[in-house]
Design an enzyme around this catalytic site. Structure first.
Site, mmCIF file in Angstrom:
data_model
loop_
_atom_site.group_PDB
_atom_site.id
_atom_site.type_symbol
_atom_site.label_atom_id
_atom_site.label_comp_id
_atom_site.label_asym_id
_atom_site.label_seq_id
_atom_site.Cartn_x
_atom_site.Cartn_y
_atom_site.Cartn_z
ATOM 1 N N ASP A 105 2.161 0.243 8.802
ATOM 2 C CA ASP A 105 3.533 0.043 8.315
ATOM 3 C C ASP A 105 3.650 0.224 6.806
ATOM 4 O OD1 ASP A 105 2.156 -2.134 7.450
ATOM 5 O OD2 ASP A 105 3.275 -3.609 8.610
ATOM 6 N N ASP A 141 -14.455 6.117 2.841
ATOM 7 C CA ASP A 141 -13.170 6.160 2.122
ATOM 8 C C ASP A 141 -12.986 4.929 1.249
ATOM 9 O OD1 ASP A 141 -13.053 5.172 4.922
ATOM 10 O OD2 ASP A 141 -11.081 4.466 4.306
HETATM 11 P P1 AMP Z 1 -8.937 0.226 4.991
HETATM 12 O O1 AMP Z 1 -9.823 -0.076 6.151
HETATM 13 O O2 AMP Z 1 -8.077 -0.924 4.545
HETATM 14 O O3 AMP Z 1 -9.665 0.848 3.858
HETATM 15 O O4 AMP Z 1 -7.883 1.317 5.511
HETATM 16 C C1 AMP Z 1 -8.246 2.536 6.096
HETATM 17 C C2 AMP Z 1 -7.076 3.473 6.088
HETATM 18 O O5 AMP Z 1 -5.965 2.900 6.768
HETATM 19 C C3 AMP Z 1 -6.575 3.840 4.704
HETATM 20 O O6 AMP Z 1 -6.188 5.178 4.749
HETATM 21 C C4 AMP Z 1 -5.381 2.933 4.526
HETATM 22 O O7 AMP Z 1 -4.447 3.451 3.629
HETATM 23 C C5 AMP Z 1 -4.840 2.841 5.921
HETATM 24 N N1 AMP Z 1 -4.106 1.588 6.175
HETATM 25 C C6 AMP Z 1 -4.630 0.352 6.302
HETATM 26 N N2 AMP Z 1 -3.659 -0.545 6.528
HETATM 27 C C7 AMP Z 1 -2.483 0.134 6.554
HETATM 28 C C8 AMP Z 1 -1.106 -0.228 6.734
HETATM 29 N N3 AMP Z 1 -0.747 -1.486 6.947
HETATM 30 N N4 AMP Z 1 -0.201 0.749 6.680
HETATM 31 C C9 AMP Z 1 -0.557 2.031 6.471
HETATM 32 N N5 AMP Z 1 -1.816 2.431 6.301
HETATM 33 C C10 AMP Z 1 -2.774 1.500 6.328
HETATM 34 MG MG MG Z 2 -9.469 1.688 2.246
#
Ligand code: AMP
Ligand code: MG
Length: 505
Positions: A141, A268
């Site tokens: 979201d 990432d």
């Molecule tokens: P993370 O595990 O938090 O590093 O997230 C992995 C990927 O998911 C990244 O590309 C983030 O930008 C995306 N992401 C995580 N949470 C959300 C969210 N609530 N809305 C959109 N993208 C998200």
């Molecule tokens: Mg991330």
């Protein structure tokens, strides 16, 4: 407020506010369309300040009254409701390996790069996290909840104060906007600050698509702006990989020496500058358990504490693979990764020798250190408390060292180790009082334990942000005794063991 007259900045971010004497450079925005999508943040209702970091604001050269200036402009900007002139908001695209599996395209799904400020210490980029949908939001979201934003804010600043390379955090703002997770929570935004937010995944993205020109572009950008010394090398791209390898090894040694678990070491979430980035389900060890898994979603324990060094190297291999079209020879890429083990083990030995108060770093001390860690692991002794108490170790023959001894269950084993330790210290003519001062500068008294964050979050959910601010004040001086705050340095309460932190943030 000096916004354009068409609508209230409270409701829309279609506005540019006159920038309060800030000079923006925005080099990343010159990379071109393959690298990002330009878009504005999505506004939130009724923003308020949760907390701000005066240290980070000073780093940016912001005036002391920055939060209140020009009718609270900054509050609107850092909640995504307005932009300052000169900002160039964009979401960047990257890919990555998540939990060891290729995940394809990811990108800034809820983050927005705002621009780059020239500061006395060099250019720094600002980024909103939680600022609404982007083309890379996938199923998400685009929002971040209050709980995770507070955790990221506090830990970023705490890690910096602990001397660990990290992205910084300028502020957290909150809004009553509902955000659905396991239950309905509310939105918040954290503003992050770093010289660059480029991740391993940026390189993997273009390599996976055989977009070699774009890959070269971002590699050149990284070399020219952040690793200019590698330009002079015979193979600049291999030199870049080696420099990132060395920085990453040193950063992970910092984590291990503090009992810090990142929790989601996906490629990432790895910074090309060797900064700790993307604080999610991180945790500091309470009782020392090398197999500790801080991320509730990590079923296999891939990112357990003891595995962090090998995962970092795995991630560097993924980066090496991505850079291969530029490096050319696989042997050159492997040679660039080769220093990881020696840099990591030397850094660990140096960190742990310092934690034990040893003047010199000697290979044979590995035994003494390992045996101490084994003892701690067997007894699940509290990582932070034990190292802090070690400073008061008395080297006199026959000294009892009860405060430290009490942290162990196997007292005879501790006594045997303590005799070796005392002997080693006497060997180098260690002076107890002098050594204690030195040790207290590397063994923190205060870390962001989960239960401390939880208590601050619980109050913040009721609209009281004072505990968040208090924690920030304590954690920005983690090595000071702060005798007025003993409860923040105490053993965690029993309920702390039940805290579960997952990727859902
Ligand atoms: P993370 O595990 O938090 O590093 O997230 C992995 C990927 O998911 C990244 O590309 C983030 O930008 C995306 N992401 C995580 N949470 C959300 C969210 N609530 N809305 C959109 N993208 C998200
Ligand atoms: Mg991330």
């Amino acid at each position: 407020m000096s916004a354009s007259a068409t609508a209230s900045p409270r409701l829309s971010a279609q506005f540019e506010l006159a920038s309060p004497d800030l000079a923006w450079t925005n080099r990343f925005a010159t990379l071109g369309n393959e690298f990002f999508t330009e878009l504005r943040p999505v506004a939130v209702p009724k923003p308020s300040w949760v907390a701000t970091s005066a240290d980070c604001a000073a780093l940016l050269g912001l005036r002391e009254d920055w939060t209140e200036r020009e009718d609270w402009q900054a509050l609107q900007v850092f909640s995504g409701n307005a932009l300052w002139n000169g900002m160039q908001p964009l979401a960047s695209v990257y890919s990555g390996h998540q939990f060891g599996v290729w995940a394809g395209q990811l990108g800034d799904g809820r983050a927005l790069w705002l621009g780059e400020l020239n500061t006395p210490g060099g250019p720094l980029e600002l980024q909103l996290k939680g600022s609404g949908l982007t083309p890379y939001s996938r199923m998400g979201d685009g929002r971040a909840v209050l709980r995770s934003s507070i955790r990221e804010f506090l830990c970023s600043e705490a890690m910096h104060a602990l001397g660990v390379p990290t992205t910084r955090a300028l502020c957290v703002t909150a809004s009553p906007l509902p955000v659905r997770r396991e239950e309905v929570e509310t939105a918040a935004l954290v503003t992050r600050v770093a010289p660059s937010f480029i991740r391993f995944g940026h390189f993997e993205h273009f390599a996976s698509r055989n977009q070699t020109a774009a890959l070269r572009r971002i590699a050149d950008f990284t070399l020219d702006n952040y690793y200019p010394e590698c330009r002079a090398e015979a193979q600049p791209y291999a030199a870049l990989l080696e420099a990132v390898t060395r920085r990453t090894a040193s950063m992970v040694a910092d984590w291990q020496a503090l009992g810090f678990c990142h929790g989601v070491m996906n490629t990432d979430n790895m910074s090309i500058l060797g900064l700790t980035i993307d604080y999610g389900p991180f945790g500091f060890l309470d009782g020392f358990d090398p197999g500790h898994i801080c991320n509730h979603s990590d079923d296999q324990g891939r990112y357990a504490y003891a595995r962090q060094p090998s995962v970092a190297l795995w991630n560097l291999h993924a980066l090496g693979q991505a850079l291969l079209p530029l490096i050319g020879e696989p042997e050159a890429a492997l040679a660039a990764l080769d220093p990881f083990r020696s840099v990591f083990s030397q850094a660990m030995l140096a960190r742990l020798s310092a934690k034990l108060g040893l003047h010199t770093t000697q290979e044979p001390d590995n035994r003494l250190i390992d045996d101490f860690m084994t003892l701690m692991a067997q007894d699940r002794s509290d990582f932070t408390i034990v190292f802090r108490r070690l400073a008061s170790f008395n080297t006199d023959v026959g000294a009892n060292n009860d405060a430290l001894r009490d942290a162990f269950i196997d007292r005879p084993a501790f006594d045997a180790w303590a005799r070796r330790y005392a002997e080693r210290l006497r060997q180098e003519g260690s002076i107890d009082a002098e050594r204690a001062l030195r040790m207290n500068r590397v063994n923190p008294r205060f870390v962001l334990r989960n239960h401390l964050a939880e208590a601050a979050i619980a109050q913040a959910r009721d609209g009281d942000f004072s505990e968040v601010r208090r924690l920030l004040e304590i954690l920005r001086r983690p090595f000071d005794e702060q005798e007025e705050n003993p409860q923040y340095a105490a053993y965690p309460p029993a309920w702390a063991q039940g805290i579960e932190v997952s990727c859902s943030s």
